[in-house]
Scaffold this motif. Structure first.
Motif, PDB file in Angstrom:
ATOM      1  N   LYS A  27     -12.621   0.338  -2.619  1.00 34.15           N
ATOM      2  CA  LYS A  27     -13.284   1.243  -1.682  1.00 34.15           C
ATOM      3  C   LYS A  27     -14.551   1.788  -2.352  1.00 34.15           C
TER       4      LYS A  27
ATOM      5  N   GLU B 157       4.745   2.123 -10.144  1.00 43.10           N
ATOM      6  CA  GLU B 157       5.159   3.157  -9.179  1.00 43.10           C
ATOM      7  C   GLU B 157       6.643   3.472  -9.322  1.00 43.10           C
TER       8      GLU B 157
ATOM      9  N   HIS C 158       0.834  -1.213   0.000  1.00 44.64           N
ATOM     10  CA  HIS C 158       0.000   0.000   0.000  1.00 44.64           C
ATOM     11  C   HIS C 158       0.867   1.261   0.000  1.00 44.64           C
ATOM     12  N   VAL C 159       0.705   2.057  -1.053  1.00 43.18           N
ATOM     13  CA  VAL C 159       1.539   3.260  -1.216  1.00 43.18           C
ATOM     14  C   VAL C 159       1.303   4.237  -0.071  1.00 43.18           C
TER      15      VAL C 159
ATOM     16  N   TRP D 178      -6.792  11.340   2.974  1.00 37.27           N
ATOM     17  CA  TRP D 178      -6.454  10.353   1.932  1.00 37.27           C
ATOM     18  C   TRP D 178      -5.681  10.968   0.769  1.00 37.27           C
TER      19      TRP D 178
ATOM     20  N   GLU E 262      -9.998   1.890   4.500  1.00 39.71           N
ATOM     21  CA  GLU E 262      -8.707   2.333   5.014  1.00 39.71           C
ATOM     22  C   GLU E 262      -8.806   2.791   6.462  1.00 39.71           C
TER      23      GLU E 262
ATOM     24  N   ASN F 252      -7.356  12.383  -3.694  1.00 36.40           N
ATOM     25  CA  ASN F 252      -7.160  13.133  -4.939  1.00 36.40           C
ATOM     26  C   ASN F 252      -8.001  12.545  -6.085  1.00 36.40           C
TER      27      ASN F 252
ATOM     28  N   VAL G 196      -8.346   2.172  -3.989  1.00 38.93           N
ATOM     29  CA  VAL G 196      -9.458   3.065  -4.332  1.00 38.93           C
ATOM     30  C   VAL G 196     -10.585   2.371  -5.099  1.00 38.93           C
TER      31      VAL G 196
ATOM     32  N   LEU H 202     -12.895  10.286  -0.195  1.00 38.88           N
ATOM     33  CA  LEU H 202     -11.723   9.961  -1.018  1.00 38.88           C
ATOM     34  C   LEU H 202     -10.693  11.078  -0.942  1.00 38.88           C
TER      35      LEU H 202
ATOM     36  N   LEU I 204       4.155  -4.105 -13.438  1.00 38.07           N
ATOM     37  CA  LEU I 204       2.705  -4.143 -13.614  1.00 38.07           C
ATOM     38  C   LEU I 204       2.049  -2.833 -13.200  1.00 38.07           C
ATOM     39  N   PHE I 205       1.119  -2.377 -14.038  1.00 33.43           N
ATOM     40  CA  PHE I 205       0.296  -1.220 -13.716  1.00 33.43           C
ATOM     41  C   PHE I 205      -0.880  -1.722 -12.872  1.00 33.43           C
ATOM     42  N   ASN I 206      -1.646  -0.786 -12.304  1.00 39.34           N
ATOM     43  CA  ASN I 206      -2.691  -1.173 -11.334  1.00 39.34           C
ATOM     44  C   ASN I 206      -3.595  -2.254 -11.897  1.00 39.34           C
TER      45      ASN I 206
ATOM     46  N   ARG J 104      -2.266  12.161  -0.738  1.00 44.18           N
ATOM     47  CA  ARG J 104      -0.874  11.767  -0.453  1.00 44.18           C
ATOM     48  C   ARG J 104       0.078  12.957  -0.511  1.00 44.18           C
TER      49      ARG J 104
ATOM     50  N   ARG K  51      -4.869   6.680 -13.429  1.00 46.51           N
ATOM     51  CA  ARG K  51      -4.303   5.333 -13.377  1.00 46.51           C
ATOM     52  C   ARG K  51      -4.731   4.514 -14.591  1.00 46.51           C
TER      53      ARG K  51
HETATM   54  N1  GDD Z   1      -6.210   4.184  -1.618  1.00 48.94           N
HETATM   55  C1  GDD Z   1      -6.845   5.316  -1.942  1.00 48.94           C
HETATM   56  N2  GDD Z   1      -7.870   5.772  -1.152  1.00 48.94           N
HETATM   57  N3  GDD Z   1      -6.452   5.988  -3.047  1.00 48.94           N
HETATM   58  C2  GDD Z   1      -7.121   7.119  -3.365  1.00 48.94           C
HETATM   59  C3  GDD Z   1      -8.189   7.617  -2.601  1.00 48.94           C
HETATM   60  C4  GDD Z   1      -8.576   6.914  -1.435  1.00 48.94           C
HETATM   61  O1  GDD Z   1      -9.489   7.292  -0.720  1.00 48.94           O
HETATM   62  N4  GDD Z   1      -8.646   8.751  -3.190  1.00 48.94           N
HETATM   63  C5  GDD Z   1      -7.907   8.960  -4.272  1.00 48.94           C
HETATM   64  N5  GDD Z   1      -6.964   7.985  -4.392  1.00 48.94           N
HETATM   65  C6  GDD Z   1      -5.943   7.892  -5.431  1.00 48.94           C
HETATM   66  C7  GDD Z   1      -4.504   7.749  -4.921  1.00 48.94           C
HETATM   67  O2  GDD Z   1      -3.985   9.018  -4.550  1.00 48.94           O
HETATM   68  C8  GDD Z   1      -3.843   7.168  -6.165  1.00 48.94           C
HETATM   69  O3  GDD Z   1      -3.499   8.187  -7.055  1.00 48.94           O
HETATM   70  C9  GDD Z   1      -4.945   6.344  -6.837  1.00 48.94           C
HETATM   71  O4  GDD Z   1      -6.172   6.718  -6.178  1.00 48.94           O
HETATM   72  C10 GDD Z   1      -4.768   4.839  -6.704  1.00 48.94           C
HETATM   73  O5  GDD Z   1      -4.536   4.534  -5.340  1.00 48.94           O
HETATM   74  P1  GDD Z   1      -4.552   3.012  -4.831  1.00 48.94           P
HETATM   75  O6  GDD Z   1      -5.785   2.344  -5.287  1.00 48.94           O
HETATM   76  O7  GDD Z   1      -4.260   3.036  -3.373  1.00 48.94           O
HETATM   77  O8  GDD Z   1      -3.373   2.335  -5.658  1.00 48.94           O
HETATM   78  P2  GDD Z   1      -1.886   2.853  -5.970  1.00 48.94           P
HETATM   79  O9  GDD Z   1      -1.854   3.259  -7.408  1.00 48.94           O
HETATM   80  O10 GDD Z   1      -1.412   3.820  -4.981  1.00 48.94           O
HETATM   81  O11 GDD Z   1      -1.037   1.517  -5.757  1.00 48.94           O
HETATM   82  C11 GDD Z   1      -1.446   0.279  -6.328  1.00 48.94           C
HETATM   83  O12 GDD Z   1      -0.938   0.163  -7.640  1.00 48.94           O
HETATM   84  C12 GDD Z   1       0.492   0.145  -7.735  1.00 48.94           C
HETATM   85  C13 GDD Z   1       0.833   0.033  -9.227  1.00 48.94           C
HETATM   86  O13 GDD Z   1       0.777   1.297  -9.812  1.00 48.94           O
HETATM   87  C14 GDD Z   1      -0.910  -0.828  -5.409  1.00 48.94           C
HETATM   88  O14 GDD Z   1      -1.457  -2.068  -5.808  1.00 48.94           O
HETATM   89  C15 GDD Z   1       0.605  -0.923  -5.466  1.00 48.94           C
HETATM   90  O15 GDD Z   1       1.053  -2.086  -4.756  1.00 48.94           O
HETATM   91  C16 GDD Z   1       1.018  -1.044  -6.949  1.00 48.94           C
HETATM   92  O16 GDD Z   1       2.424  -1.123  -7.068  1.00 48.94           O
END
Ligand code: GDD
Ligand code: NAP
Length: 338
Positions: free
Chosen positions: A193, A128, A86-87, A294, A214, A230, A190, A228, A177-179, A296, A235
């Motif tokens: 969620k 990332e 988790h970033v 939330w 979270e 940003n 996200v 949420l 790998l991308f998301n 970053r 992505r």
């Molecule tokens: N988690 C989360 N929660 N993210 C949010 C929220 C929220 O409420 N609101 C906006 N976001 C935005 C984050 O700022 C980020 O830009 C985007 O949503 C995706 O966040 P995450 O779903 O937490 O995934 P991630 O991109 O940070 O990381 C995931 O993908 C990476 C690959 O790019 C993870 O699976 C990592 O392990 C993986 O390397």
């Protein structure tokens, strides 16, 4: 007699570990999974496979146990998926993240070098790595520029994978790998969620059945809104079931290499909300609110993958569209909460 291949998976209880275990079992592999001990032994996303997997209790922080198991099992393939993934959380737990996500991989490479140098290794690298890049889309030659403690730990693992490959002639490949998401995604991320919030709001839940996200906070607040960070972040989202196929393909090649895996399509968090809420006939503006908690300290992206190299090498391409993925997750969460 044809020998069944043996695969050793770290992170087997996670989202990707579970889809990968299913894929390898369907190909008649003997699957070994590193399982962390916890006080009420739980099998996470592989509870349904618990009788088909050989679990080995251990931890990526312990080099002794990794060497012992790899020496005993002598797997044909290792998939190193275990990580603090988790970033956002990596700013709260930077040392644990560096240890599990960065050094954990190095401990695997060291054990391979010492006890099973013929084993093929897949290292779970990530988009990332590209951090705050302005280059769009990203491919294997895009400069690495981590922007958070998670990405820095993954960069250590990625560079060590390349260094160990070259220095010791080991088969260590990486998938950048991308998301990728699924109904098994943890509610910390996200997409899940949002899919859980959509399902809870659609079903009018007001009670203890509202799932936690979270920080173990309810996924919707008392005003039936999801909070949420940003909404402008961008992505490239694919389906985890498609992406574990790519991991397997990467290890079937004759030579180890680095491969970007993504869809090439980018969406904002706003678009995610719009797609998800409109699927059940709701307007996202009525149900989404911003909580700075939330947001970053540094945002990454836009992260968009150019997967031409893996497509050329293996024929891999994603099968599931963004809309299909969101529908799959919401349908699953509606069924879960009903
Ligand atoms: N988690 C989360 N929660 N993210 C949010 C929220 C929220 O409420 N609101 C906006 N976001 C935005 C984050 O700022 C980020 O830009 C985007 O949503 C995706 O966040 P995450 O779903 O937490 O995934 P991630 O991109 O940070 O990381 C995931 O993908 C990476 C690959 O790019 C993870 O699976 C990592 O392990 C993986 O390397
Ligand atoms: P996940 O659902 O968070 O799963 C992480 C797994 O790692 C869990 O099984 C967890 O075990 C295990 N783990 C954590 N620390 C460990 C340790 N010290 N020792 C042993 N196991 C440990 O992650 P995922 O989404 O499946 O992702 C798999 C891998 O791909 C991760 O390395 C992630 O960083 C990387 N990745 C993911 C994405 C994505 O979008 N999903 C994209 C690029 C890269 P517990 O169940 O015991 O916690």
């Amino acid at each position: 007699m044809k020998k069944n291949k043996k695969a050793f998976i770290t992170g087997i209880t996670g989202q990707d570990g579970s889809y990968l275990a299913e894929l390898l079992l369907s190909k008649d592999y003997q699957v070994y999974g590193l399982l962390r001990r916890n006080s009420k032994q739980s099998y996470g996303n592989v509870a349904h496979l618990k009788h088909e997997i050989n679990f080995l209790l251990g931890d990526l922080s312990d080099p002794a146990c990794l060497s012992m198991y790899l020496s005993q099992v002598q797997p044909d393939e290792i998939y190193n998926l275990g990580a603090q993934s988790h970033v956002g959380e990596s700013w709260n737990q930077p040392i644990a993240t560096a240890d599990q996500t960065g050094l954990g991989a190095l401990r695997i490479f060291e054990a391979v070098r010492n006890v099973c140098p013929k084993t093929k290794v897949y290292q779970a690298s990530t988009s990332e790595l590209f951090g705050e890049t302005k280059v769009v889309p990203q491919n294997e030659n895009t400069p690495i520029h981590p922007a958070n403690p998670y990405a820095a730990a993954k960069a250590l693992a990625h560079f060590d994978a390349q260094i160990y490959r070259k220095s010791f002639n080991l088969f260590i490949a990486t998938g950048i790998l991308f998301n990728h998401e699924s109904p098994r995604r943890s509610p910390d991320f996200v997409t899940r969620k949002v899919s859980l919030a959509v399902a809870a709001i659609k079903l009018g839940l007001k009670d203890s059945r509202i799932p936690l996200a979270e920080g173990s906070l309810p996924v919707i607040d008392h005003q039936s809104k999801v909070q949420l960070g940003n909404l402008e972040a961008q992505r490239d989202w694919g389906f985890a079931g498609d992406y574990v196929e790519a991991m397997w393909q990467i290890l079937q090649l004759d030579h180890p290499d680095d491969f970007v895996v993504g869809t090439g399509e980018v969406h904002t968090i706003k678009e995610l909300c719009e797609t998800a809420f409109s699927y059940v006939g709701l307007n996202w503006h009525d149900h989404v609110t911003i909580n700075p908690k939330w947001v970053r300290p540094i945002e990454t992206g836009p992260l968009v993958g150019d997967a031409s190299k893996i497509r050329q090498a293996t024929g891999w391409k994603p099968k599931t569209t963004f809309k299909e993925l969101i529908k799959m997750m919401i349908d699953s969460d509606l069924a879960l909460l009903r």
